[in-house]
Design a protein around this motif. Structure first.
Motif, PDB file in Angstrom:
ATOM      1  N   ASP A 188       0.518  -1.105   0.146  1.00 51.10           N
ATOM      2  CA  ASP A 188      -0.417   0.233   0.132  1.00 51.10           C
ATOM      3  C   ASP A 188       0.926   0.990  -0.020  1.00 51.10           C
ATOM      4  OD1 ASP A 188       0.371   0.790   3.285  1.00 51.10           O
ATOM      5  OD2 ASP A 188      -0.111  -1.542   3.067  1.00 51.10           O
ATOM      6  N   GLY A 189       0.178   2.486  -0.189  1.00 51.17           N
ATOM      7  CA  GLY A 189       0.829   3.509  -0.188  1.00 51.17           C
ATOM      8  C   GLY A 189       0.494   4.879   0.116  1.00 51.17           C
ATOM      9  N   PHE A 190       0.840   6.056   0.262  1.00 48.65           N
ATOM     10  CA  PHE A 190      -0.053   7.045   1.461  1.00 48.65           C
ATOM     11  C   PHE A 190       1.111   8.052  -0.192  1.00 48.65           C
ATOM     12  CE2 PHE A 190      -0.458  10.775   3.592  1.00 48.65           C
ATOM     13  CZ  PHE A 190      -1.731  10.963   3.980  1.00 48.65           C
ATOM     14  N   PHE A 191       0.370   8.621  -0.537  1.00 48.05           N
ATOM     15  CA  PHE A 191       1.168   9.818  -1.150  1.00 48.05           C
ATOM     16  C   PHE A 191       0.709  10.899  -1.030  1.00 48.05           C
ATOM     17  CE2 PHE A 191       1.055   5.782  -3.378  1.00 48.05           C
ATOM     18  CZ  PHE A 191       2.780   5.675  -3.191  1.00 48.05           C
ATOM     19  N   ARG A 192       0.821  12.661  -0.145  1.00 49.47           N
ATOM     20  CA  ARG A 192       0.278  13.892   0.032  1.00 49.47           C
ATOM     21  C   ARG A 192       1.209  14.859  -1.027  1.00 49.47           C
ATOM     22  NH1 ARG A 192      -1.955  15.771   4.218  1.00 49.47           N
ATOM     23  NH2 ARG A 192      -1.637  14.096   5.640  1.00 49.47           N
ATOM     24  N   LEU A 193       0.649  14.495  -2.293  1.00 48.65           N
ATOM     25  CA  LEU A 193       0.846  15.221  -3.455  1.00 48.65           C
ATOM     26  C   LEU A 193       1.457  17.177  -2.759  1.00 48.65           C
ATOM     27  CD1 LEU A 193      -1.505  14.376  -5.506  1.00 48.65           C
ATOM     28  CD2 LEU A 193       0.199  13.475  -4.913  1.00 48.65           C
ATOM     29  N   ASP A 194      -0.024  17.561  -1.936  1.00 51.36           N
ATOM     30  CA  ASP A 194       0.631  18.652  -1.541  1.00 51.36           C
ATOM     31  C   ASP A 194      -0.511  19.300   0.750  1.00 51.36           C
ATOM     32  OD1 ASP A 194      -1.903  19.188  -2.378  1.00 51.36           O
ATOM     33  OD2 ASP A 194      -1.145  20.135  -3.697  1.00 51.36           O
ATOM     34  N   GLN A 195       0.029  19.341   0.748  1.00 54.69           N
ATOM     35  CA  GLN A 195      -1.135  19.685   1.998  1.00 54.69           C
ATOM     36  C   GLN A 195      -2.454  20.118   1.873  1.00 54.69           C
ATOM     37  OE1 GLN A 195       0.241  23.765   4.041  1.00 54.69           O
ATOM     38  NE2 GLN A 195       2.194  22.463   4.845  1.00 54.69           N
ATOM     39  N   LYS A 196      -3.251  19.533   0.670  1.00 59.24           N
ATOM     40  CA  LYS A 196      -4.958  19.628   0.497  1.00 59.24           C
ATOM     41  C   LYS A 196      -4.832  18.149  -0.606  1.00 59.24           C
ATOM     42  CE  LYS A 196      -5.241  24.683   0.273  1.00 59.24           C
ATOM     43  NZ  LYS A 196      -5.414  25.848  -1.130  1.00 59.24           N
ATOM     44  N   ASN A 197      -3.514  17.797  -0.674  1.00 62.43           N
ATOM     45  CA  ASN A 197      -4.349  16.834  -2.080  1.00 62.43           C
ATOM     46  C   ASN A 197      -3.442  15.489  -1.526  1.00 62.43           C
ATOM     47  OD1 ASN A 197      -6.134  18.470  -3.504  1.00 62.43           O
ATOM     48  ND2 ASN A 197      -4.408  19.660  -3.616  1.00 62.43           N
ATOM     49  N   SER A 198      -4.024  14.233  -1.537  1.00 63.92           N
ATOM     50  CA  SER A 198      -3.583  12.624  -1.294  1.00 63.92           C
ATOM     51  C   SER A 198      -4.066  12.257  -1.955  1.00 63.92           C
ATOM     52  CB  SER A 198      -4.360  12.071   0.308  1.00 63.92           C
ATOM     53  OG  SER A 198      -3.656  13.574   0.819  1.00 63.92           O
TER      54      SER A 198
END
Length: 768
Positions: A441-451
């Motif tokens: 699995d992976g959790f990727f926070r693209l920026d402070q609003k989007n994941s």
């Protein structure tokens, strides 16, 4: 009763509820602050105390005066980083054995301070009181925090908080000291946390930790104040913390804890063939001796082990109505051994759910973090093997009459600042039985609003032939896959969620909770948020729409739903959620179109009081008879704290299903919990659960009993020197009755006690 498809319901409750971010509580400061500027969180140098502090609720030692004052100038709820309405200051210091934190909470009207005695970690009651809290990011990696709360009576609560999952676990228990005092200017609290109860990097030089200090001040609204800005445009909490520098030369020590336990149980029960006239048969006293051990192998790696543990629950589960439900009901885990470090085992799909371990002979667990790698390993031998057999249309539950051995392995690697990659394995094995699940699995926070969140799992399962035949499962070994893809956007004005899940017919997660498979699910939610002005008629309004479509793997559209929602938050901590639902459901070979509305409301009108209600009305499905019906449910609830010592929680659930005006069934479930607190350490508690289910045999296509009634009672005396040095003395019983069909006609039986249990437990935590 008919309701949302499972995913839509979960998203509705999460997104439409006026959410309370996990780090709750707060505090004030000496002088009214000017309007705060939007700057980075402040940093503070923390000096070392010259001598141990006395924890008595009076901040009069010189170490407190030398410590920097950390103000709490920001109100982040209901205001948006506006000046705090009352003053609070926080102080932090340490020595080689303890971390010390103190608060001075100034109040213009001390007589209005809300403070009650209650059990440790009773957060539902605690949040109605004045209280302070603080969260410590001791690794300074902005991913995980230790949270502590205290009210003006010195009642404690503590939790783990995991940023990525938004997971707040109050079952985690540390052993620490707290003392609070109410004064003529407000109230104060002192806290000492042994360093051995925390996890942090070992270093001879200075360390930097994150800190959030908060205060909750409930009056016309619950004013929540903090030591740093809480931006509504940033989808993380720990990343906004203050930074503390200091802590030179500290070490967690050996961190060894041994907790021997002694339990004694006697159960008297009525023979099944003797109901209702036979007397209870006296049972023998079953005494058990167990040992639980905890060892900090390194400052960041904790080993837990237990032999012959007592995993009985001291508090009964909250009962749920079970009539006209298709899928297995979820009951949360309450046992501390399993829940400690539970956030290490979280994944997007609930592939790990430790309540599947029902009667373990032994268990061991290793959790911790080294550098950027977090790991969790769990293993146990279970004397009872409970199973869920899922499908698209419903789920069945059963048990294997055999012992099984199983375990979980979880590894998660930090990537960048706020992203992770992880792997998971779960396995359970017995005679002619096995279930293995593995994936990534992976959790990727693209920026402070989007994941973006992704997970893939593959399972291999084999049931004994007799079990496979009885529950309609595949014979021999079979496999299945599960895929989850999710996009999340959280900002000040918008919440957007898009998700796709694919669970094949052969996927099984026997160590988890997955009650439905053979689904391909697409879900989208969009919410617009409107924030109120100070002292306005609302604090927050959310308008939203949710849509979901579910297909099985044969291509049949089994669920389609559209939900319109409105959420309101106002004064007196009032909440109102309204949902309009339009669903198409494929069940038992035919489609049913339903429309129904839901309402959820809550208000806290005065100190220590909360009143709420849940209701549903409209078209629904009578699953037992495969037809459309009219449904109505109403569920009021009440919580009261009286005389500072008495806590009362009462609820009732009423449910009626009818067809063309004729009743199919009426179900009632009443629950009452009364707690009298002698002090922060001891209480007596009574729990009563009464159910009454009446069915109209003429409205069913098969024979049913006219009425079933049940009564459960539990009484407990509890004394806790700390979370694991405890004395419990309890009693519980069950009674049943009703109107049952027999060859002589209906047979009416009043409530008859069918069993009773006496319970004693003594545990002592020995720290080395």
């Amino acid at each position: 009763m008919n309701s949302f498809p499972r995913t839509v319901l979960a998203l509705a409750l999460v997104a439409l509820s006026v959410s309370v971010p996990a780090a709750a509580a707060s505090s004030p400061q000496d002088q009214a602050p000017a309007k705060p500027a939007r700057v980075e969180s402040a940093r503070f140098d923390i000096p070392k105390a010259a001598a141990p502090l006395r924890i008595d609720g009076v901040l009069d030692e010189e170490a407190w005066a030398a410590a920097p004052k950390i103000p709490l100038p920001f109100e982040w709820q209901p205001g948006d980083n506006v000046p705090a309405p009352v003053d609070t200051d926080c102080r932090v210091t340490y020595d080689l054995h303890n971390l010390y934190i103190g608060f001075r909470c100034f109040d213009p009207e001390p007589k209005k301070i809300r403070a009650h005695l209650m059990d440790r970690d009773d957060t539902d009651t605690l949040i109605m009181d004045d209280h302070v809290s603080f969260m410590i990011d001791s690794f300074n990696d902005e991913r995980r925090g230790f949270q502590f709360r205290v009210n003006p009576m010195g009642v404690q609560a503590d939790a783990n908080f995991s940023e990525l999952e938004g997971y707040e676990d109050f079952s985690w228990d540390a052993i620490w000291k707290a003392s609070a005092r109410i004064t003529d200017w407000g109230w104060a609290v002192e806290v000492a946390i042994p360093l051995g109860q925390l996890r942090f990097r070992k270093s001879d030089g200075p360390q930097t930790w994150g800190l959030s200090a908060e205060r909750s001040w409930p009056r016309d609204a619950r004013h929540r104040m903090t030591s740093h800005i809480r931006s509504r445009n940033v989808n993380c909490i720990i990343c906004q913390f203050n930074k503390l520098t200091g802590f030179e030369g500290i070490t967690p020590g050996q961190n060894i804890e041994l907790t021997p336990t002694v339990t004694a149980v006697r159960t008297d029960a009525m023979p099944l063939e003797g109901y209702p006239d036979a007397p209870l048969e006296r049972g023998g006293i079953k005494d058990d001796y167990g040992l639980t051990a905890k060892w900090g192998i390194t400052p960041n790696l904790i080993l837990n082990g237990t032999v012959n543990p007592d995993f009985s629950q001291v508090e009964a589960d909250v009962a749920q109505l079970q009539i006209n439900r298709r899928f297995a009901l979820f009951y949360p885990e309450k046992r501390p051994f399993f829940l400690e470090g539970g956030d290490f085992f979280l994944t997007p799909l609930q592939a790990v759910f430790t309540r599947t371990v029902a009667d373990p002979l032994w268990g061991t667990k290793l959790t911790g973090k080294s550098g950027r790698t977090a790991m969790g390993v769990f293993a146990a031998q279970d004397e009872m093997t409970n199973l869920i057999f899922p499908s698209n249309q419903g789920s069945m539950q059963g048990s294997l009459d055999q012992s099984t051995t199983g375990g979980v392995f979880r590894l998660r690697q930090d990537i960048g600042r706020m992203s992770t990659l992880g792997v998971l394995y779960t396995g359970r094995m017995g005679n002619d039985y096995g279930n293995h699940v593995a994936g990534a699995d992976g959790f990727f926070r693209l920026d402070q609003k989007n994941s973006v969140i992704v997970q893939f799992l593959h399972s291999e399962t084999e049931y004994p032939d007799a079990v496979a035949s009885a529950y309609g499962q595949s014979e021999g070994r079979f496999g299945g896959n599960a895929v989850s893809l999710q996009f999340q956007h959280f900002s000040r004005y918008w919440i957007v969620n898009a998700m796709y899940e694919d669970l094949s017919p052969g996927f099984r997660a026997d160590y988890g909770f997955v009650p439905r498979v053979d689904t391909r699910t697409a879900t989208a939610t969009v919410f617009r948020q409107f924030w109120g002005k100070p002292k306005g008629w609302f604090n927050l309004i959310r308008l939203g729409v949710m849509g979901e479509a579910v297909w099985d793997h044969a291509g049949t559209l089994t669920d389609r739903g559209l939900t319109l929602g409105l959420a309101y938050q106002g004064n007196l901590e009032s909440l109102v959620n309204l949902h309009a639902n339009f669903l198409r459901t494929f069940y038992n070979g035919q489609y049913f179109d339903t429309a129904f509305s839901q309402a959820i409301g809550r208000i806290r009108p005065f100190s220590g009081a909360e009143v709420g209600v849940q209701a549903m009305a409209g078209q629904t499905i009578d699953y037992a008879n495969s037809r459309l019906a009219q449904g109505l449910s109403v569920g009021p609830n009440l919580s009261l704290n009286i005389f500072r010592r008495l806590n009362l929680v009462a609820s009732h659930a009423y449910e009626r299903l009818s067809l063309h005006g004729d009743t199919i069934y009426v179900a009632n479930l009443s629950q009452l919990k009364l707690v009298w607190n002698f002090s922060v350490r001891s209480f007596v508690r009574a729990i009563l659960q009464y159910s009454d289910q009446e069915q109209n045999p003429a409205a069913y296509t098969f024979p049913v009993d006219s009425e079933n009634r049940g009564l459960f009672t539990q009484f407990l005396f509890s004394y806790k020197l700390n979370p694991r040095t405890v004395l419990f003395l309890g009693y519980s019983d069950n009674s049943m009755g009703g109107v049952f069909d027999s060859w002589l006609g209906p047979d009416r039986i009043g409530l008859v006690r069918t069993d009773r249990t006496f319970f004693l437990k003594i545990g002592y935590a020995w720290q080395i």
